[in-house]
Design a protein around this motif. Structure first.
Motif, short mmCIF file in Angstrom:
data_model
loop_
_atom_site.label_atom_id
_atom_site.label_comp_id
_atom_site.label_asym_id
_atom_site.label_seq_id
_atom_site.Cartn_x
_atom_site.Cartn_y
_atom_site.Cartn_z
N LYS B 29 50.06 101.45 61.72
CA LYS B 29 50.95 100.35 62.11
C LYS B 29 50.74 100.09 63.58
O LYS B 29 50.63 101.02 64.38
N VAL B 30 50.70 98.80 63.92
CA VAL B 30 50.63 98.43 65.33
C VAL B 30 52.01 98.60 65.94
O VAL B 30 53.02 98.21 65.35
N LEU B 31 52.06 99.19 67.12
CA LEU B 31 53.31 99.27 67.88
C LEU B 31 53.20 98.33 69.07
O LEU B 31 52.36 98.51 69.95
N GLY B 33 56.27 95.83 71.08
CA GLY B 33 57.46 96.10 71.89
C GLY B 33 58.36 97.17 71.30
O GLY B 33 59.23 97.71 71.97
N GLY B 34 58.18 97.44 70.01
CA GLY B 34 58.93 98.50 69.36
C GLY B 34 60.38 98.16 69.05
O GLY B 34 61.12 98.98 68.51
N GLN B 35 60.80 96.95 69.33
CA GLN B 35 62.21 96.62 69.16
C GLN B 35 62.61 96.51 67.69
O GLN B 35 63.76 96.69 67.34
N SER B 36 61.66 96.22 66.85
CA SER B 36 61.93 96.22 65.41
C SER B 36 61.37 97.45 64.75
O SER B 36 62.00 98.05 63.88
N LEU B 37 60.18 97.86 65.17
CA LEU B 37 59.51 98.98 64.49
C LEU B 37 60.20 100.31 64.74
O LEU B 37 60.36 101.12 63.82
N VAL B 38 60.61 100.55 65.96
CA VAL B 38 61.19 101.87 66.27
C VAL B 38 62.48 102.13 65.49
O VAL B 38 62.64 103.20 64.89
N GLY B 110 60.48 93.25 73.65
CA GLY B 110 59.97 92.66 72.41
C GLY B 110 58.92 91.60 72.71
O GLY B 110 59.00 90.88 73.71
N THR B 111 57.91 91.52 71.84
CA THR B 111 56.84 90.55 72.05
C THR B 111 56.98 89.38 71.10
O THR B 111 57.49 89.52 69.99
N THR B 112 56.51 88.22 71.55
CA THR B 112 56.57 87.02 70.71
C THR B 112 55.62 87.16 69.53
O THR B 112 55.99 86.86 68.39
N GLY B 123 63.86 85.22 62.28
CA GLY B 123 63.30 85.22 63.63
C GLY B 123 62.98 83.80 64.10
O GLY B 123 62.26 83.06 63.42
N GLU B 124 63.51 83.46 65.24
CA GLU B 124 63.36 82.09 65.75
C GLU B 124 61.89 81.68 65.88
O GLU B 124 61.52 80.54 65.62
N MET B 125 61.04 82.63 66.33
CA MET B 125 59.67 82.23 66.66
C MET B 125 58.86 81.87 65.42
O MET B 125 57.86 81.17 65.51
C1 FAD Z 1 69.51 94.12 68.85
C2 FAD Z 1 68.32 93.27 68.49
C3 FAD Z 1 68.53 91.92 68.28
C4 FAD Z 1 67.46 91.13 67.94
N1 FAD Z 1 67.69 89.81 67.72
C5 FAD Z 1 66.65 89.01 67.42
C6 FAD Z 1 66.84 87.61 67.22
O1 FAD Z 1 67.96 87.08 67.33
N2 FAD Z 1 65.79 86.87 66.87
C7 FAD Z 1 64.53 87.41 66.75
O2 FAD Z 1 63.59 86.69 66.45
N3 FAD Z 1 64.32 88.71 66.95
C8 FAD Z 1 65.35 89.52 67.29
N4 FAD Z 1 65.11 90.85 67.48
C9 FAD Z 1 63.76 91.36 67.26
C10 FAD Z 1 62.92 91.23 68.49
O3 FAD Z 1 62.63 89.89 68.74
C11 FAD Z 1 61.64 92.03 68.28
O4 FAD Z 1 61.13 92.28 69.50
C12 FAD Z 1 60.57 91.39 67.45
O5 FAD Z 1 61.02 91.05 66.19
C13 FAD Z 1 59.37 92.30 67.24
O6 FAD Z 1 58.65 92.39 68.39
P1 FAD Z 1 58.17 93.78 68.96
O7 FAD Z 1 57.18 93.47 70.00
O8 FAD Z 1 59.35 94.55 69.36
O9 FAD Z 1 57.44 94.40 67.68
P2 FAD Z 1 57.42 95.87 67.12
O10 FAD Z 1 58.80 96.33 66.87
O11 FAD Z 1 56.56 96.72 67.94
O12 FAD Z 1 56.70 95.58 65.74
C14 FAD Z 1 57.33 94.87 64.69
C15 FAD Z 1 56.38 94.77 63.50
O13 FAD Z 1 55.32 93.90 63.80
C16 FAD Z 1 54.07 94.58 63.76
N5 FAD Z 1 53.28 94.08 64.88
C17 FAD Z 1 53.71 93.89 66.15
N6 FAD Z 1 52.73 93.37 66.89
C18 FAD Z 1 51.68 93.21 66.08
C19 FAD Z 1 50.37 92.70 66.27
N7 FAD Z 1 49.98 92.22 67.45
N8 FAD Z 1 49.54 92.68 65.22
C20 FAD Z 1 49.94 93.14 64.02
N9 FAD Z 1 51.15 93.63 63.78
C21 FAD Z 1 52.01 93.67 64.80
C22 FAD Z 1 54.41 96.04 63.84
O14 FAD Z 1 53.42 96.83 63.22
C23 FAD Z 1 55.72 96.09 63.12
O15 FAD Z 1 55.53 96.09 61.76
C24 FAD Z 1 66.15 91.67 67.83
C25 FAD Z 1 65.95 93.02 68.06
C26 FAD Z 1 67.01 93.84 68.39
C27 FAD Z 1 66.77 95.28 68.64
#
Ligand code: FAD
Lengths: 797, 302
Positions: B29-31, B33-38, B110-112, B123-125
């Motif tokens: 799994k790609v990590l 920003g980890g905001q969803s995965l962790v 978190g990353t877009t 997710g808005e994006m």
């Molecule tokens: C309290 C809270 C509220 C939130 N509210 C919202 C909200 O209102 N709207 C919204 O849209 N989001 C919300 N989020 C989610 C946030 O936007 C996350 O950051 C986002 O959904 C995932 O981005 P990440 O970089 O953290 O991904 P990660 O958590 O690192 O990864 C998420 C998933 O995507 C995969 N992934 C990530 N990057 C890649 C890549 N480059 N290639 C392939 N796979 C990849 C990972 O393997 C994993 O399965 C919220 C999160 C939290 C903790």
């Protein structure tokens, strides 16, 4: 003497707590073994087999324990802490499930590993075979009685409680008007940011145990551990370190983990720690609030309440370890500041296959307030009267105190209100919120296409329940004043307010006073922190102890300075002859003198010798009725609770298209008697209001029909953020309590009590749609607006 | 709330990352920003044997803007995109949407691209990618392919990524000239995932509304794109004011296209109701944003 009591002094604990220097449970015991629990995934099931084979190979596993490993008192059901004559079918769980589980989250096995990762890995590999049983979810299912939570209880009723005064049936029959309605209130929970946690150290050389617990009562946890582990209480120390919120859930004890972690520490002769995670907190701690209420009220044409007949079904969850305190409080505090001629409240405490229900800040009062205040609104509505006017006509008057409601309160004592001025409180809240001018606000908003409404709710809160608390005050040779009390702190600001009280009573600078709470090594007798009782109970206890220390200091100083006690005063830590500051001695010196010494071990002792009273060869160095040391321990034990009160008013705006509710204004008038520290009281109100808003608009425990809690995380359990909490406007009324030396009443729970009633009233006022279930979400409002049968009749105002 | 054991990889180049991903295949799994995965790992809802942390990979954190599009690299944070003025100049919907994504602390990590890969239909994006007719660049050891939004989102929390692949970047094209946009949603608490959210784009040509489209979150398994032009034909714009467009009719049209589901926060009918209300509001706001650009052709400085 500078005034310290009553001043808005900045909280002394905040610098520490806000800069990461707090010592919370998980900051301790870094090298301890970690525990995790296998918890039931079923709401109701028989446990057929626990197979640990697959788990045994995990590296770092220390031990797996199930019910079969427990013995002695630990193998018995957990205590039923607060028995009550009407709690005829009280039931408690075992520390680990004994063949049956009755809610999702009930512990079945404890795993101890080298760290929490290992422990969770092991827990995941333990295979439990269940025989699922049909669960009882929700009050309606419990009331139906088709399915049973405890198979020996044919109606799911734990207790049937009745409180009454006057002849309700006769008054209702004679009343010119009556109204009957049903209301429901959802579950919520204390939800402290720090969950529960226990860390235990066994000293095999000394056969003694030290336990840290994130608890609201360290003395009582100690008593429970000593009893269950068959240790002498003198061999058990329990310390509540910094605690990140309690709000009621941590007064329950002993939690299974509070026994099992010390037990494992002794068994293994290793330090063991368990820190609850958020999911565990949702499914294995406690909830509150869930009730169904059937209400009938009789009233006259002026809106005076003649009779109130309330029937309540209270959701108690699977067990009743904390007795029926919550329903007792609902039934008694429901009356608020009013005096109906006749009142009857019958409550069935019902078992369901859900997490146990124990007090959460407010503890049954928000539900009672919801019943009474919504009744007032219904009467006003039916008679076309102003809601404030109806309330005014029903208030107990200032000259009626002490006012006996004719019921029995949660402390087993008569429900007698000690003090208050409800008409003045009502006048103040009307003025603060602009109640009488609201029609202008409403029409201005309407002209802009906006829908606004105003609501009000009043409450009386029994605070400072007994039986007692104690305080110890000691002046060290350095002049530092050590204060300790046995009850615990969870962020309330006790370090500040108890120091204020002692500094004022003793006449020392605030900075010289150091407060310790919740440490059985320092103070062994205590009850705990709950029921808005800490300030009243321990505040008065430390005040009494400080007065005794002061008297002793004056006596010793008078001896040394060869003057009369009456000529002395203590100012800024110096005992001095009134009007002659040159004849003085520091309190530190008095402390040295208080302990006749043979050895001058330091300068203070040596310097003090020059003041030593002339040795009287016929008198013992320590008098027969005296003790060495400048210290005192005293206790405060009230005959009854004190009754604080308040009134809230809120202005809301509803977006008619999205059905979202926005709180435009939230005003609070509050009376907790003399204020020790107005800033801290204000903070208590703010926090309480935030939880009230949570209960009114956001928080629900979403159980599905299988008894699974669907929203067991902060993502889906909608505890409001700061962004959802309005600015809170407060005004204080101070009617001192005649019951205690400081004239204070409790303030801890006040803010939360009228939240749901007040916001329901405001939303109803805005939309003209009847609100009889809380909380109310935008989706709920949308469905209500689509279907409310009463809406057309009431119209929107 | 502790994750099961995994092997942690921290590649520093794209090639190295792709190499690891190819090697670990389905188990990786790609990590980002980890905001969803962790949280998912901590709650043991997933137990990948390998985590490939791409945060150290050089060259992935860029936000590149040209005249016609904004391209966001895999480790660009939500905040980087939100605060990028050039990106806002070319595709204002990015900022309009991002201010509704979670809270600042989460946007800082978190990353877009991660939120696209996560494919949460709330997710808005996801709606932004759909409405801008954007695409993602999917890369693996054996090359890259561009996939547009329609093909990328497969279902709730499911995108078309195959084992060994990662999203290298996402490209959000600019709207046609004369287009205004808006993002409106109803969430229970500030920063929560929306109960219903609408991204809208309205194009005004020669003083008349020529196109209106909207994309929806939280009302279907993937972001839903709806063309509402027919419903608002007849809308006119003059001097910055929009008249004659029946936004409510567009709302009704949109309602007929969605089949939202109930959950613990909302009934299905309330969600459907919100689709109508928010569509009308978002279109009106988008049209108002389109109008001044048209009548006062001010050049944005970028
Ligand atoms: C309290 C809270 C509220 C939130 N509210 C919202 C909200 O209102 N709207 C919204 O849209 N989001 C919300 N989020 C989610 C946030 O936007 C996350 O950051 C986002 O959904 C995932 O981005 P990440 O970089 O953290 O991904 P990660 O958590 O690192 O990864 C998420 C998933 O995507 C995969 N992934 C990530 N990057 C890649 C890549 N480059 N290639 C392939 N796979 C990849 C990972 O393997 C994993 O399965 C919220 C999160 C939290 C903790």
């Amino acid at each position: 003497m500078t005034q310290i009591f009553g001043e808005p002094i900045t909280r002394r604990e905040d610098a520490r707590l806000t800069t990461g220097r707090g010592r919370f449970l998980d900051d301790l015991g870094r090298h301890a073994l970690a525990a995790a629990f296998v918890r039931s995934p079923h709401a109701h099931a028989r446990v057929r087999e626990i197979d640990v084979t697959a788990a045994l190979d995990v590296e770092g596993l220390i031990g797996i324990y199930t019910y079969d490993d427990l013995d002695g008192p630990l193998a018995e059901p957990l205590p039923l802490l607060i028995p009550h004559p009407t709690l005829t079918a009280g039931r408690t769980a075992y520390p680990l499930a004994n063949g049956i589980v009755r809610h999702v989250g009930e512990p079945i096995a404890m795993v101890v590993g080298t760290d929490r990762y290992v422990a969770e890995d092991v827990a995941g590999l333990i295979e439990v075979t269940y025989e699922p049983l049909p669960p009882v979810v929700g009050l309606t299912a419990s009331r139906d009685g088709d399915l049973l939570v405890h198979d020996d209880l044919p109606d799911n009723v734990a207790a049937h409680l009745m409180q009454q005064t006057g002849d309700v049936d006769a008054e209702l029959a004679a009343a010119p008007n009556t109204v009957t309605f049903t209301q429901t209130i959802e579950r919520s929970a204390s939800m402290p940011l720090e969950g529960r946690g226990v860390y235990a150290r066994w000293d095999a050389q000394d056969d003694s145990l030290r336990v840290y617990s994130s608890t609201q009562t360290s003395t009582s946890v100690r008593a429970a551990i000593a009893a269950k582990l068959e240790l002498s209480p003198g061999k058990v120390e329990v310390i509540a370190p910094d605690v990140g919120g309690g709000f009621g859930v941590k007064i329950v004890h002993p939690w299974p983990e509070e026994l099992l972690i010390p037990w494992a520490a002794r068994l293994l002769d290793r330090e063991v720690k368990w820190v609850e995670d958020r999911r565990e907190h949702f499914i294995s701690s406690a909830h509150e609030r869930g009730q169904i209420q059937d209400i009938t009220a009789g009233y006259d044409d002026e809106g005076r309440l003649l009779a109130l007949d309330v029937r309540i079904w209270h959701d108690h969850g699977a067990y009743t370890p904390y007795g029926i305190i919550v329903p007792i409080i609902t039934s008694t505090q429901l009356l608020g500041p009013y005096k109906p001629r006749a009142y009857r409240c019958a409550i069935d405490s019902m078992y369901t296959n859900t997490v146990i229900v124990t007090p959460y800040r407010g503890a049954g009062r928000p539900q009672g307030c919801f019943a009474m205040e919504r009744t007032m609104d219904r009467i006003a509505d039916a008679l076309g009267l102003d809601r404030a006017v109806v309330r005014e006509r029903n208030l107990i008057q200032p000259d009626e105190f002490p006012y006996d409601q004719g019921l029995t309160f949660q402390d087993g004592r008569p429900l007698i209100y000690d003090s208050g001025d409800y008409p003045e409180s009502l006048r103040m809240i009307r003025e603060l919120v602009g109640w009488d001018d609201f029609e202008t606000v409403r029409s201005q908003a309407a002209a802009e296409g906006r829908t606004v409404g105003i609501g009000m709710a009043c409450y009386v809160e029994g605070t400072g329940v007994g039986p007692y608390e104690g305080g110890h005050v000691q002046v060290e040779n350095s002049g530092r004043v050590l204060v300790s009390t046995g009850l615990t702190s969870q962020g309330q600001g006790h370090e500040t307010v108890f120091a204020q009280i002692v500094a004022q009573e003793l006449g020392v600078p605030l900075d010289d006073v150091v407060v310790t709470t919740g440490d059985t090594r320092r103070f062994g007798y205590a009850v705990g922190t709950f029921a808005s009782r800490a300030a009243v109970m321990s505040g008065n206890a430390v005040a009494l102890a400080a007065r005794n220390v002061r008297a002793k200091a004056l006596r010793i100083a008078a001896d040394a300075l060869e003057c009369s006690v009456d000529d002395l005063d203590i100012i800024d830590g110096v005992v001095q002859v009134k009007g002659d500051p040159s004849a003085a001695m520091a309190l530190s010196t008095v402390a040295v003198l208080s302990n006749p010494l043979r050895y001058a071990f330091d300068n203070a002792a040596r310097a003090a010798t020059q003041f030593a009273p002339r040795a009287d060869p016929l008198r013992a160095p320590v008098d027969e009725d005296d003790e060495p040391g400048l210290e005192n321990r005293d206790y405060y034990s009230p005959i009854r609770s004190t009754f604080a009160s308040g009134m809230h008013s809120a202005v809301v705006e509803i977006d008619r298209d999205t059905c979202e509710t926005k709180i435009l204004r939230y005003a609070v008038v509050h009376d907790c008697g003399n204020l020790i520290n107005p800033m801290i009281v204000e903070g208590q109100i703010h926090g309480g209001v935030a939880q009230g808003v949570g209960g009114a608009l956001y928080e629900v425990m979403h159980y599905d029909e299988h008894g699974q809690l669907l929203n067991a995380s902060f993502m889906d359990f909608l505890m409001p953020y700061a962004t959802e909490i309005p600015h809170i406007e407060t005004a204080h009324l101070q009617t001192p309590s005649p019951l205690n030396p400081l004239g204070i009443k409790g303030a801890g729970e006040a803010g939360v009590i009228p939240g749901s009633a007040c916001l329901a009233s405001a939303i109803e006022d805005a939309l003209g749609v009847r609100i009889s279930a809380m909380p109310v979400s935008p989706s709920d409002l949308f469905e209500l607006l689509a279907t409310d049968p009463e809406r057309t009749r009431r119209g929107s105002r | 709330m502790k994750p099961p054991a995994f092997t942690y990889h921290a590649p520093e180049s794209l090639d190295e990352a792709l190499g690891v991903l190819a090697e670990v295949g389905e188990d990786g799994k790609v990590l980002a920003g980890g905001q969803s995965l962790v949280p998912i790992l901590n709650m043991r809802l997933a137990a990948p044997a390998h985590l490939v942390d791409i945060n150290r990979v050089a060259g992935l954190s860029t936000v590149d803007t040209n005249d016609t599009s904004v391209t966001v690299g895999a480790t660009a944070r939500h905040t980087d995109v939100e605060l990028d003025d050039a990106a806002y100049g070319v595709q204002p919907l990015l900022r309009q949407a991002l201010r509704l994504v979670a809270h600042p602390v989460i946007r800082n990590r978190g990353t877009t691209v991660g939120s696209l890969a996560h494919a949460d239909p709330a997710g808005e994006m996801t709606a932004v990618l759909a409405l801008t007719r954007g695409s993602v660049r999917i890369t693996s050891g054996s090359g890259s392919r561009n996939v547009d939004a329609t093909d990328f989102f497969v279902g709730p929390l499911e995108c078309c990524l195959r084992a060994g692949e990662m999203v290298e970047s996402a490209t959000f094209p600019a709207f046609p000239a004369g287009t205004g946009s808006a993002f409106i949603e109803v969430a229970r608490r500030h920063g929560d995932y929306a109960l219903c959210g609408v991204a809208a784009a309205v194009t005004v040509l020669d003083g008349a509304v020529s196109a209106a489209r909207a994309a929806y979150i939280s009302v279907g398994p993937t972001p839903l794109l709806v063309d509402l032009t027919d419903a608002v034909a007849g809308g006119a714009v003059s001097g910055g004011a929009v008249s004659g467009a029946d936004w409510a009719a567009a709302g009704r049209l949109a309602q007929s296209q969605v089949s939202p589901e109930a959950d613990i926060h909302s009934t299905a009918s309330y969600r459907r109701h919100l689709v109508g209300v928010l569509t009308a509001r978002a279109l009106a706001e988008a049209a108002a944003a389109a109008a001044p650009t048209h009548s006062l052709p001010l050049r944005r400085s970028g």
